[in-house]
Design an enzyme around this catalytic site. Structure first.
Site, PDB file in Angstrom:
ATOM      1  N   GLY A  51       0.646  -1.301   0.155  1.00  0.00           N
ATOM      2  CA  GLY A  51       0.114  -0.002  -0.253  1.00  0.00           C
ATOM      3  C   GLY A  51       0.526   1.201   0.293  1.00  0.00           C
ATOM      4  N   GLY A  65      -8.752  -7.773  -6.389  1.00  0.00           N
ATOM      5  CA  GLY A  65      -7.030  -7.118  -6.965  1.00  0.00           C
ATOM      6  C   GLY A  65      -6.518  -8.345  -6.058  1.00  0.00           C
ATOM      7  N   ILE A 125      -5.467  -9.219  -3.975  1.00  0.00           N
ATOM      8  CA  ILE A 125      -5.737 -10.064  -2.392  1.00  0.00           C
ATOM      9  C   ILE A 125      -6.929 -11.119  -2.748  1.00  0.00           C
ATOM     10  CG2 ILE A 125      -6.044 -10.112  -0.066  1.00  0.00           C
ATOM     11  CD1 ILE A 125      -3.550  -7.682  -0.182  1.00  0.00           C
ATOM     12  N   ARG A 148      -6.678  -1.563   5.156  1.00  0.00           N
ATOM     13  CA  ARG A 148      -6.635  -0.634   6.137  1.00  0.00           C
ATOM     14  C   ARG A 148      -7.535  -0.535   7.233  1.00  0.00           C
ATOM     15  NH1 ARG A 148      -1.981  -1.279   4.911  1.00  0.00           N
ATOM     16  NH2 ARG A 148      -0.401  -0.378   3.963  1.00  0.00           N
ATOM     17  N   ASP A 150      -7.915  -7.518  10.388  1.00  0.00           N
ATOM     18  CA  ASP A 150      -6.507  -7.323  10.801  1.00  0.00           C
ATOM     19  C   ASP A 150      -5.763  -6.107  10.654  1.00  0.00           C
ATOM     20  OD1 ASP A 150      -3.767  -9.356  10.335  1.00  0.00           O
ATOM     21  OD2 ASP A 150      -4.102  -8.433   8.386  1.00  0.00           O
ATOM     22  N   HIS A 205      -2.713  -6.641  12.958  1.00  0.00           N
ATOM     23  CA  HIS A 205      -1.745  -6.779  11.376  1.00  0.00           C
ATOM     24  C   HIS A 205      -0.954  -7.814  11.524  1.00  0.00           C
ATOM     25  CE1 HIS A 205      -2.217  -2.947   8.725  1.00  0.00           C
ATOM     26  NE2 HIS A 205      -1.595  -4.403   8.102  1.00  0.00           N
TER      27      HIS A 205
END
Length: 318
Positions: free
Chosen positions: A81, A149, A151, A232, A256, A280
């Site tokens: 990212g 995308g 993921i 995010r 996460d 995370h």
């Protein structure tokens, strides 16, 4: 004239294999502090040729670039990212930006599936959670993926073994070839939220997606819906999520990532039995983190040589 380019690495916990590679070709500066402040990083920026940026929580903006000076040739991120970077300012200065797309996708998709199971069944809850285990199985459900995308695509592939009934996805445009292979249907975000039993957030954080999951979004979701966020934290309005979980507007969440990391100890999310959180960990395998750090260094070295990077950021949308 320096014999080697001068590079600032903004945190000492970059994987050793990547630091060793970088030190073969560059003079490397690393902050001494365990958790370097912005002021400490700014104080080390002067006269560097390359910047290896490791923090998605600290903004890489005009102030940082000004502190580096006009001789800065390249910036490389140890992550996929780029929401922490003022990409327009970099482009204005003609400084290439490297990142690590694709590499973490498999590990993040694995975490996403784990969170789906944990949040749906409630098997990690301290209290009796039999109501989660029996009423809403994954098999036969409708699953929605926000952002098909890298993921999102791997999440969809992993879901093939769960015998879900329908697979929906939304984004800027249809991904026809992948969707055909996965029997996935391209729908609007509104239809996805309205119809899905499980909703995966797999899109990047952009001006368009920040706060996407707000009170209105939760109000449109099914009361049995489970939200999984592996993207995010800022894509979700955290207060709206807490309200939705407490009121039963949605059934559960698996996270996460959250808005503030580490999660404050007084966060209500800690006290909700229908919320599962991990700190995370989407990229937290040695293989993945080694590969991401090495790619970040490869990008930086290529930029210093004036060559095309293996993974140069251009643009993306969800």
């Amino acid at each position: 004239m320096r014999s080697k380019p001068r590079v600032l690495v903004t945190h000492h916990q970059v994987q050793p294999v990547a630091l060793a590679l970088l030190r073969q070709y560059c003079d490397v500066i690393v902050p001494a502090a365990q958790f370097p402040t912005r002021a400490e990083i700014l104080s080390l920026c002067a006269n560097i040729d390359g910047l290896l940026w490791t923090s998605y929580k600290m903004k890489l903006d005009r102030q940082v670039l000004d502190a580096c000076g006009s001789q800065l040739k390249v910036v490389s991120l140890t992550m996929n990212g780029v929401d922490c970077v003022d990409t327009r300012e970099l482009a204005k200065r003609g400084i290439p930006l490297g990142h690590t797309p694709s590499i973490p996708n498999g590990a993040v998709a694995d975490i996403a599936i784990g969170l789906m199971i944990a949040a749906s069944t409630g098997f990690l809850a301290f209290e009796d959670s039999s109501e989660f285990r029996t009423e809403h199985p994954i098999e036969g459900s409708t699953v929605g993926i926000v952002g098909l995308g890298g993921i999102g695509l791997l999440v969809a592939r992993r879901l093939q073994g769960f015998n879900v009934d329908s697979l929906l996805y939304c984004g800027h445009s249809a991904k026809e070839q992948a969707a055909q292979q996965l029997n996935a249907q391209f729908v609007t975000k509104e239809e996805l939220l309205r119809c899905s039993d499980f909703v995966f957030i797999c899109c990047p954080l952009t001006v368009e997606t920040v706060g996407m999951f707000d009170r209105d979004a939760f109000a449109s979701m099914r009361p049995n819906a489970v939200l999984i966020n592996v993207a995010r934290g800022a894509i979700v309005d955290e207060l709206a999520l807490i309200a939705a979980l407490k009121s039963g507007q949605i059934r559960a969440a698996g996270l996460d990532t959250v808005t503030t990391e580490p999660v404050p100890l007084d966060s209500e999310l800690f006290h909700l039995p229908n919320c599962v959180m991990v700190p995370h960990l989407g990229t937290a395998t040695k293989k993945t983190r080694d590969a991401m750090a090495v790619r970040a260094v490869e990008n930086l070295l290529a930029g210093l040589r004036g060559e095309s990077m293996p993974s140069q950021f251009m643009s993306f949308n969800y």
